[in-house]
Design a protein around this motif. Structure first.
Motif, PDB file in Angstrom:
ATOM      1  N   PHE A 104      61.042 -56.115  12.525  1.00 49.63           N
ATOM      2  CA  PHE A 104      59.622 -56.443  12.494  1.00 49.63           C
ATOM      3  C   PHE A 104      59.017 -56.477  13.897  1.00 49.63           C
ATOM      4  O   PHE A 104      57.987 -55.835  14.157  1.00 49.63           O
ATOM      5  CB  PHE A 104      59.434 -57.793  11.797  1.00 49.63           C
ATOM      6  N   PHE A 105      59.643 -57.202  14.791  1.00 50.64           N
ATOM      7  CA  PHE A 105      59.030 -57.435  16.102  1.00 50.64           C
ATOM      8  C   PHE A 105      59.006 -56.191  16.989  1.00 50.64           C
ATOM      9  O   PHE A 105      57.994 -55.947  17.673  1.00 50.64           O
ATOM     10  CB  PHE A 105      59.736 -58.600  16.797  1.00 50.64           C
ATOM     11  N   PRO A 106      60.057 -55.333  17.031  1.00 50.62           N
ATOM     12  CA  PRO A 106      59.916 -54.097  17.827  1.00 50.62           C
ATOM     13  C   PRO A 106      58.820 -53.165  17.303  1.00 50.62           C
ATOM     14  O   PRO A 106      58.063 -52.588  18.101  1.00 50.62           O
ATOM     15  CB  PRO A 106      61.301 -53.451  17.705  1.00 50.62           C
ATOM     16  N   MET A 123      62.303 -49.792  21.416  1.00 48.86           N
ATOM     17  CA  MET A 123      63.294 -49.598  20.358  1.00 48.86           C
ATOM     18  C   MET A 123      64.703 -49.527  20.911  1.00 48.86           C
ATOM     19  O   MET A 123      65.658 -49.957  20.250  1.00 48.86           O
ATOM     20  CB  MET A 123      62.974 -48.323  19.579  1.00 48.86           C
ATOM     21  N   THR A 124      64.843 -48.999  22.106  1.00 52.44           N
ATOM     22  CA  THR A 124      66.185 -48.914  22.700  1.00 52.44           C
ATOM     23  C   THR A 124      66.734 -50.297  23.025  1.00 52.44           C
ATOM     24  O   THR A 124      67.941 -50.555  22.864  1.00 52.44           O
ATOM     25  CB  THR A 124      66.144 -48.051  23.973  1.00 52.44           C
ATOM     26  N   SER A 125      65.867 -51.210  23.475  1.00 52.27           N
ATOM     27  CA  SER A 125      66.310 -52.566  23.810  1.00 52.27           C
ATOM     28  C   SER A 125      66.484 -53.450  22.590  1.00 52.27           C
ATOM     29  O   SER A 125      66.981 -54.568  22.709  1.00 52.27           O
ATOM     30  CB  SER A 125      65.302 -53.219  24.756  1.00 52.27           C
ATOM     31  N   CYS A 150      69.057 -49.606  12.884  1.00 55.39           N
ATOM     32  CA  CYS A 150      68.256 -48.558  12.261  1.00 55.39           C
ATOM     33  C   CYS A 150      67.158 -48.049  13.184  1.00 55.39           C
ATOM     34  O   CYS A 150      66.645 -46.935  12.988  1.00 55.39           O
ATOM     35  CB  CYS A 150      67.650 -49.065  10.953  1.00 55.39           C
ATOM     36  N   LEU A 151      66.770 -48.852  14.177  1.00 52.39           N
ATOM     37  CA  LEU A 151      65.729 -48.412  15.101  1.00 52.39           C
ATOM     38  C   LEU A 151      66.267 -47.443  16.150  1.00 52.39           C
ATOM     39  O   LEU A 151      65.485 -46.818  16.866  1.00 52.39           O
ATOM     40  CB  LEU A 151      65.084 -49.613  15.795  1.00 52.39           C
ATOM     41  N   GLY A 152      67.595 -47.318  16.231  1.00 52.31           N
ATOM     42  CA  GLY A 152      68.163 -46.354  17.166  1.00 52.31           C
ATOM     43  C   GLY A 152      67.800 -44.929  16.790  1.00 52.31           C
ATOM     44  O   GLY A 152      67.466 -44.100  17.655  1.00 52.31           O
ATOM     45  N   SER A 153      67.860 -44.627  15.488  1.00 50.15           N
ATOM     46  CA  SER A 153      67.476 -43.286  15.039  1.00 50.15           C
ATOM     47  C   SER A 153      65.985 -43.042  15.257  1.00 50.15           C
ATOM     48  O   SER A 153      65.567 -41.916  15.564  1.00 50.15           O
ATOM     49  CB  SER A 153      67.827 -43.121  13.558  1.00 50.15           C
TER      50      SER A 153
END
Length: 768
Positions: free
Chosen positions: A454-456, A521-523, A528-531
């Motif tokens: 949610f937060f990213p 997203m990287t941090s 799932c946010l890596g993709s």
């Protein structure tokens, strides 16, 4: 306690088990709480979580103040070194006639200033000097009290209580302190001599860490509240006694000396007063620095001090961080992170924001409101025992009791989850505790994953919308956060307008925003946010390939890239040339319609297609991960949404409280004799309560004679009927009535009126 026995004897009465003695703070979680199970564990969890939050806020405050304090220390060091080295340049000689002064603008959030000055004093005492004095306006009504406070803090902090040295104040006898400059300068010279055998070893160790000689820093915490005369007199005395000015105007000196004759700083040696310190003494013998705490504007120094006084100060301005920026940083560290499991609901967060924006601008009060929300959540919600770190919450879910499992089944979000399941699974979840505990672990995992995603995504959406004109989704991320907590943000008109504006962003702006989103997203710890980050990197690569392709096309056409024209632009130029030719109205209208139709059916360029694809991808992420927390199962475990309870504690309602106290005194006094039916006037109530209830029955004007008769009728029922002196009773009742009416006038319920001399005007209407 009583017994029905008619015989004499000793009877044992066991104490009521309900009225147990509260021995610790954890007992309050059980006292008056219907569901007191796991109260100790909930209290310990609340305490440990608050310690982590408090440590984070303190570290944040220290980081925000670090730059400001470093600049202040640099200013002190520069002033100190310049005077110490006896520089002879004209600029330094001019500065040597002035007192180094730091104007510290902290903002209108006055309630936060104490914490800032406390941290500043600790920083100065740690790195600069042990001689730091903090003064308040309410403690210094005149110059005498100001000097007493200054010398008491300077001398009393570093002199033993049994010191009997003449002219030196001690903690044992602050009232007998003699405020003379001779004692002050002698004390400073003695205390700064490291090799002096009379100086305590403890103080020698303190002085060894600081500058040589250490300056004396005087902090005026609330400069605007100080009396103008007090500030002027203090600055003049310091200027004269420290020999800053050499020769000063005779009239100015004389006025200052006469003004402060009574302080003991001046002695008479002949027809004119003279200062007890030689005017040629150097600043190195008593280096002094002033710090003015300012809440409004730095121009206040020129309003309070005339030019003849302000010219004696070498003022440098220091600006602290804005309280709004400070609040944004606090919200970012406490709420917009998955580090802390406790979260605030939309209405609760709105209450705290409104108190901040419309009442006090105090970040510390916002943190206290956050602490109150945390305490109220753990007190009122039995399932808050699961509001802890993810791994710990999964362990606790395995050992939930049957009553706690029933509490879970009563949650609205869990009931909604059960209704979406198959009929067989519904029966198992509602009857089998073991199966429920296993399902609980999976639901807690989903809730934890929801917060990680949610937060990213929220930060990425804010990165896209924060640069749009008119800020359709808010300028600050807290505004966007509230919008996402309230409802599906993609269903609002503001979101639609924001997406339309994002689709028109330029290439440079879009690439800069995409780089920010990739970093966010990287941090993120979410897998799932890596993709998603890799997908955004691909889009960045495609944008760069478009730039290279345009560059080589320009090279092939042998044109500079800044004048490269596409085929669509060539067609537009040709159409415009046709319009400029001489033609009739019919052909002109036909040509314009063809241009409009061609623009509507115009084929999108590669950049526009790629930009639309990027915006659609971000829109899909918003729809997937920014659903309101109320849609998540078991959100009640971690979210506090009782805004009414918070508003009751933080939003004062004096009108209702005063009406309740006067109309129903039993509510506060808890006296059984005052408990009666609503609408009745008890003769045992306080006089002001009786007068208040009687005045509610009157109109705009109240006849004092009728009011007194009604008051006497009520009070006489409680008076001693056997009293023989009726006149004395009437006088007493009359006096009581006058006092009650005076108290009501003081509270603002009535006021005298000139319309009728024997009437008073009522200032309130209705029952409250």
């Amino acid at each position: 306690m009583s017994t029905c026995s008619v015989s004499k004897g000793c009877f044992v009465f066991k104490p009521d088990s309900k009225k147990r003695k509260i021995t610790s703070a954890a007992d309050y979680f059980c006292e008056g709480n219907n569901d007191s199970e796991d109260s100790d564990l909930r209290f310990n969890t609340c305490q440990s979580l608050w310690k982590r939050i408090k440590s984070e806020t303190e570290q944040l405050q220290e980081d925000l103040n670090k730059k400001l304090f470093d600049n202040l220390i640099t200013f002190l060091r520069q002033s100190h070194v310049n005077f110490k080295e006896k520089k002879t340049e004209w600029a330094y000689r001019m500065k040597s006639n002035e007192i180094p002064t730091a104007a510290l603008v902290l903002g209108v959030n006055v309630t936060d200033h104490d914490l800032t000055f406390k941290s500043l004093s600790e920083a100065l005492q740690e790195d600069v000097t042990p001689f730091v004095v903090s003064l308040r306006s309410k403690e210094c009504p005149d110059i005498k009290h100001l000097l007493q406070k200054l010398m008491a803090q300077l001398m009393g902090c570093h002199i033993d209580a049994d010191s009997s040295e003449e002219g030196v104040c001690s903690k044992a006898s602050p009232n007998r302190m003699r405020c003379t400059v001779a004692s002050l300068t002698d004390w400073y010279k003695n205390i700064t001599k490291k090799k002096d055998t009379d100086t305590p070893s403890k103080i020698q160790g303190i002085l060894s860490r600081h500058w040589e000689p250490p300056p004396v820093v005087v902090i005026f915490k609330d400069m605007e509240s100080f009396t103008t005369k007090v500030l002027q007199d203090f600055i003049m005395i310091v200027r004269l006694l420290l020999g800053r000015g050499g020769k000063v105007g005779r009239g100015l000196v004389w006025d200052a000396l006469l003004t402060n004759w009574h302080t003991g700083l001046i002695s008479t040696t002949g027809s004119e007063p003279s200062v007890l310190i030689d005017g040629n003494q150097c600043i190195r013998e008593f280096p002094l620095v002033l710090i003015f705490g300012i809440a409004t504007s730095p121009m206040i120094t020129h309003k309070l001090l005339p030019h003849s006084v302000s010219s004696l100060l070498c003022i440098e301005l220091f600006q602290s961080l804005s309280c709004k920026d400070h609040l944004s940083t606090v919200i970012d560290k406490l709420l917009l992170t998955s580090q802390f499991p406790f979260k605030l609901g939309e209405k609760v967060l709105q209450v705290l924001k409104n108190i901040f924006l419309y009442h006090d601008f105090s970040v510390q009060n916002f943190i206290k409101g956050f602490q109150l929300s945390l305490l109220e959540h753990f007190y009122s919600q039995p399932l808050s025992v699961l509001c802890c770190d993810f791994e710990e919450s999964r362990k606790r879910a395995k050992f939930l009791s049957h009553s706690q499992c029933e509490n879970i089944r009563r949650l609205p979000s869990f009931r909604r989850f059960v209704e979406s399941q198959a009929s067989k699974k519904q029966t198992v979840l509602l009857t089998d505790d073991a199966n429920l505990k296993e399902e609980m672990q999976a639901l807690l995992q989903n809730l934890h994953t929801y917060h990680e995603n949610f937060f990213p995504i929220l930060r990425c959406l804010h990165a896209f919308t924060t640069s749009l004109p008119n800020y359709p989704l808010g300028k600050q991320i807290r505004e966007l956060h509230c919008a996402c907590l309230e409802r599906n943000v993609w269903e609002t008109e503001d979101y639609e307008s924001a997406i339309q504006l994002v689709r028109m962003l330029a290439k440079d702006e879009l690439m800069a925003i995409l780089k920010k989103c990739v970093a966010i997203m990287t941090s993120s710890p979410a897998k799932c946010l890596g993709s998603c980050a890799e997908k955004l990197k691909e889009y960045l690569g495609q944008f760069k390939n478009l730039e290279e392709q345009v560059y080589w096309n320009c090279q092939d056409l042998k044109r500079p890239s800044h004048i490269f024209v596409s085929d669509d632009q060539d067609e537009t130029v040709t159409s415009l040339k046709e319009i400029q030719k001489k033609t009739d109205l019919y052909h002109l209208q036909k040509t314009l319609l063809e241009m409009k139709e061609s623009r509507r059916l115009k084929k999108l360029t590669k950049f526009e297609m790629l930009r639309f694809e990027v915006v659609d991808f971000i829109d899909s992420l918003v729809r997937s991960y920014l659903a309101p927390p109320e849609m998540q199962t078991l959100y009640e475990v971690m979210y506090f949404s009782k805004a009414s309870a918070l508003r009751e504690h933080l939003n004062a309602a004096p009108r209702i409280a005063v009406h309740t106290a006067l109309n129903n005194p039993y509510f506060y006094l808890k006296n059984e004799a005052l408990e009666n039916d609503a609408g009745c006037i008890s003769n045992t109530a306080p006089d002001i309560c009786i007068a208040y209830k009687l005045h509610l029955e009157c109109g705009r004007l109240i006849n004092l004679v009728d009011w007194l008769e009604a008051f006497s009728t009520v009070v006489i029922a409680a008076a001693d009927q056997n009293s023989t002196d009726k006149d004395q009773v009437e006088e007493i009742i009359h006096a009581r009535f006058i006092r009650a009416v005076s108290e009501l006038e003081l509270l603002g319920f009535i006021k005298p009126t000139k319309q009728k001399t024997d009437h008073v005007a009522r200032l309130t209407w209705g029952s409250c």
